[in-house]
Design a protein around this motif. Structure first.
Motif, PDB file in Angstrom:
ATOM      1  N   HIS A  74       0.796  -1.222   0.000  1.00 39.04           N
ATOM      2  CA  HIS A  74       0.000   0.000   0.000  1.00 39.04           C
ATOM      3  C   HIS A  74       0.834   1.280   0.000  1.00 39.04           C
ATOM      4  N   GLU A  75       2.129   1.187   0.292  1.00 40.28           N
ATOM      5  CA  GLU A  75       2.927   2.401   0.343  1.00 40.28           C
ATOM      6  C   GLU A  75       3.328   2.844  -1.060  1.00 40.28           C
ATOM      7  N   LEU A  76       3.496   4.126  -1.219  1.00 40.05           N
ATOM      8  CA  LEU A  76       3.814   4.724  -2.513  1.00 40.05           C
ATOM      9  C   LEU A  76       5.113   5.502  -2.389  1.00 40.05           C
ATOM     10  N   GLU A  77       6.014   5.330  -3.341  1.00 43.56           N
ATOM     11  CA  GLU A  77       7.294   6.029  -3.356  1.00 43.56           C
ATOM     12  C   GLU A  77       7.111   7.439  -3.936  1.00 43.56           C
ATOM     13  N   TYR A  78       7.412   8.451  -3.133  1.00 44.48           N
ATOM     14  CA  TYR A  78       7.254   9.832  -3.606  1.00 44.48           C
ATOM     15  C   TYR A  78       8.123  10.108  -4.825  1.00 44.48           C
ATOM     16  N   GLN A  79       9.353   9.593  -4.808  1.00 46.88           N
ATOM     17  CA  GLN A  79      10.273   9.863  -5.907  1.00 46.88           C
ATOM     18  C   GLN A  79       9.707   9.361  -7.231  1.00 46.88           C
ATOM     19  N   LYS A 425      -4.732   1.265 -13.127  1.00 48.38           N
ATOM     20  CA  LYS A 425      -3.702   0.787 -12.218  1.00 48.38           C
ATOM     21  C   LYS A 425      -4.309   0.361 -10.885  1.00 48.38           C
ATOM     22  N   VAL A 426      -5.291   1.115 -10.396  1.00 47.25           N
ATOM     23  CA  VAL A 426      -5.953   0.764  -9.134  1.00 47.25           C
ATOM     24  C   VAL A 426      -6.664  -0.577  -9.256  1.00 47.25           C
ATOM     25  N   PHE A 427      -7.338  -0.801 -10.392  1.00 43.29           N
ATOM     26  CA  PHE A 427      -8.024  -2.073 -10.609  1.00 43.29           C
ATOM     27  C   PHE A 427      -7.052  -3.246 -10.587  1.00 43.29           C
ATOM     28  N   LEU A 428      -5.929  -3.106 -11.295  1.00 37.81           N
ATOM     29  CA  LEU A 428      -4.957  -4.197 -11.351  1.00 37.81           C
ATOM     30  C   LEU A 428      -4.289  -4.423  -9.993  1.00 37.81           C
ATOM     31  N   ASP A 429      -3.953  -3.348  -9.286  1.00 36.45           N
ATOM     32  CA  ASP A 429      -3.343  -3.482  -7.969  1.00 36.45           C
ATOM     33  C   ASP A 429      -4.303  -4.144  -6.984  1.00 36.45           C
ATOM     34  N   THR A 430      -5.573  -3.767  -7.041  1.00 35.12           N
ATOM     35  CA  THR A 430      -6.576  -4.361  -6.149  1.00 35.12           C
ATOM     36  C   THR A 430      -6.724  -5.844  -6.412  1.00 35.12           C
ATOM     37  N   LEU A 431      -6.742  -6.222  -7.682  1.00 30.17           N
ATOM     38  CA  LEU A 431      -6.834  -7.636  -8.044  1.00 30.17           C
ATOM     39  C   LEU A 431      -5.627  -8.400  -7.538  1.00 30.17           C
ATOM     40  N   SER A 432      -4.437  -7.818  -7.686  1.00 28.91           N
ATOM     41  CA  SER A 432      -3.217  -8.469  -7.220  1.00 28.91           C
ATOM     42  C   SER A 432      -3.223  -8.660  -5.707  1.00 28.91           C
ATOM     43  N   ARG A 433      -3.655  -7.621  -4.965  1.00 22.67           N
ATOM     44  CA  ARG A 433      -3.709  -7.723  -3.506  1.00 22.67           C
ATOM     45  C   ARG A 433      -4.689  -8.802  -3.069  1.00 22.67           C
TER      46      ARG A 433
END
Length: 446
Positions: A74-79, A425-433
């Motif tokens: 769930h964490e996001l890299e600012y860079q 991207k949210v859809f794919l990330d949610t499916l992966s999680r």
């Protein structure tokens, strides 16, 4: 010396604070103004200043503390976010502002070995947006700073989780039985964070024990106490919701202490104004927030809780400096209370400033911010979700619960993710999680 901001002929918009509102604003402005391409000309330099390197949505901190969430997913890299979306990430913590020279100053940063990563430095700004959130307010209560853990940052939440697991392992490995109070947890403050943490801890503490720590009887050896100075828990929400959540927590054997003001926290537990003492191995302070100390040193008007007082346009007493989110103090016209420190407020303010900053760059007059309260939701893990939604059509609020409430609660986080990444991207990330979670322990064990 100021560090270069890119094209010096372009205005520089600096956002300090990468919480929900600050990061959403930097992402949207970066995509709109900070990128150039074949058919698009760059219109501004966008910088985001943040003392952490990764972003976690703050309403998830209770899940990190309980160990029921995999932070890495769930964490996001600012860079990386800055690279993808047209803004520059500046690592560091704001220490002050020179309003005459329009400079924002950053402290040096260091690694675990004490070596300097970035020096003391400053950045020029044309427009400055302060969105550094809030910190726990101990209200001068003795012992809180030393013995209690606040849940302002992921670092604090992970610290609590490690202490919880270590306490369970210690009790299991010691000679003799588990001692009275050895695994007890006291949560001070029964707002949304406190109540959600109490329910989440009930499940995850038992999950930790289930992975081989069979010496511990979770029903008798682990006690969670929720302490609130007000007459009921969730005092900011409707009474029906408070009663329903109380019944659910009592069913989980959470001890609820209302009308109980804390007078001192010690290494042994919590002292109450009524003379009672609650022995506790771990104490969490979730009883109020205030603005970070640096806000009082900027020469700008602050409230009693050290938040920056802003006008309806979200400008501070300096028209070049805006404030938003938990660190901003604004009482809407016709109201008696300020806008509450909620994620929905930060999201709305980010959307407002996204359009108004563009108007300011064009020399157009700024429009006032209008807050819409969409209600509140409280998640008690897989036990229950309840809340109140504002019915704008009928002009009143209504209570929701069960599956619909759970879906609404999850949608708040999804809205934040979509603002940062876009829907696909949210859809794919949610499916992966979802797929990965089925193969992992339901609690963090390290």
């Amino acid at each position: 010396m100021p560090v270069g901001e890119g094209d010096k002929d372009l205005p520089h918009i600096v956002i300090v604070g990468g919480g929900a509102g600050g990061l959403e604003l930097a992402t949207r402005l970066g995509k709109k103004l900070g990128k150039s391409g074949r058919w698009k000309k760059k219109k501004a330099n966008i910088s985001l200043i943040e003392r952490s390197r990764t972003h976690i949505w703050k309403p998830l901190l209770h899940e990190i503390a309980a160990g029921s969430m995999d932070v890495s997913q769930h964490e996001l890299e600012y860079q990386a976010q800055g690279y993808w979306h047209g803004f520059k990430f500046r690592y560091g913590e704001m220490t002050g502002v020179d309003r005459e020279k329009k400079l924002v100053y950053l402290a040096a940063t260091y690694d675990e070995e004490g070596r300097e990563i970035t020096p003391v430095r400053s950045f020029r700004y044309d427009i400055l947006v302060i969105a550094i959130g809030s910190v726990g307010n101990a209200f001068g209560t003795p012992g809180v700073e030393k013995y209690a853990i606040m849940l302002d940052t992921p670092v604090q939440a992970e610290r609590f989780n490690r202490r919880l697991i270590n306490a369970c392992v210690r009790a299991y490995a010691q000679e003799g039985p588990v001692l009275p109070g050895q695994l007890d947890v006291a949560i001070i403050g029964a707002g949304a964070t406190g109540t959600e943490l109490a329910a989440e801890l009930h499940r995850t503490a038992r999950g930790v024990v289930a992975f081989g720590l069979d010496k511990i009887d979770p029903e008798n050896d682990i006690k969670i106490t929720l302490i609130e100075a007000a007459p009921r828990i969730l005092p900011a929400l409707p009474d029906r919701i408070s009663q329903g959540v109380s019944e659910t927590l009592k069913g989980l054997k959470v001890d609820i202490q209302t009308n109980s003001r804390v007078t001192e926290v010690t290494d042994k537990g919590v002292h109450l104004a009524n003379g009672n003492f609650i022995p506790s191995e771990l104490v969490v302070w979730a009883a109020g927030v205030k603005g970070p100390a640096v806000l009082g040193n900027l020469g700008l008007e602050v409230s009693k809780s050290n938040q920056l007082v802003v006008s309806p346009t979200l400008q501070t007493s300096d028209p070049s400096i805006f404030a938003m989110g938990d660190c901003a103090y604004l009482v809407p016209e016709g109201e008696t209370q300020p806008i509450p420190p909620r994620a929905q407020a930060a999201h709305q303010e980010a959307s407002h400033l996204y359009t108004e900053i563009q108007r300011k760059l064009k020399g157009e007059p700024l429009r006032p911010f209008k807050y819409r309260d969409f209600g509140s939701l409280v998640s008690l893990g897989h036990y229950s979700t309840v809340g109140s939604l504002m019915g704008f059509v009928v002009g009143r609020s209504f209570i929701i619960e069960g599956l619909f409430a759970k879906l609404m609660y999850r949608s708040l986080y999804k809205m934040h993710e979509v603002a940062l990444h876009g829907p696909w991207k949210v859809f794919l990330d949610t499916l992966s999680r979802t797929l990965t979670r089925r193969t992992e322990p339901v609690v963090k064990l390290h």
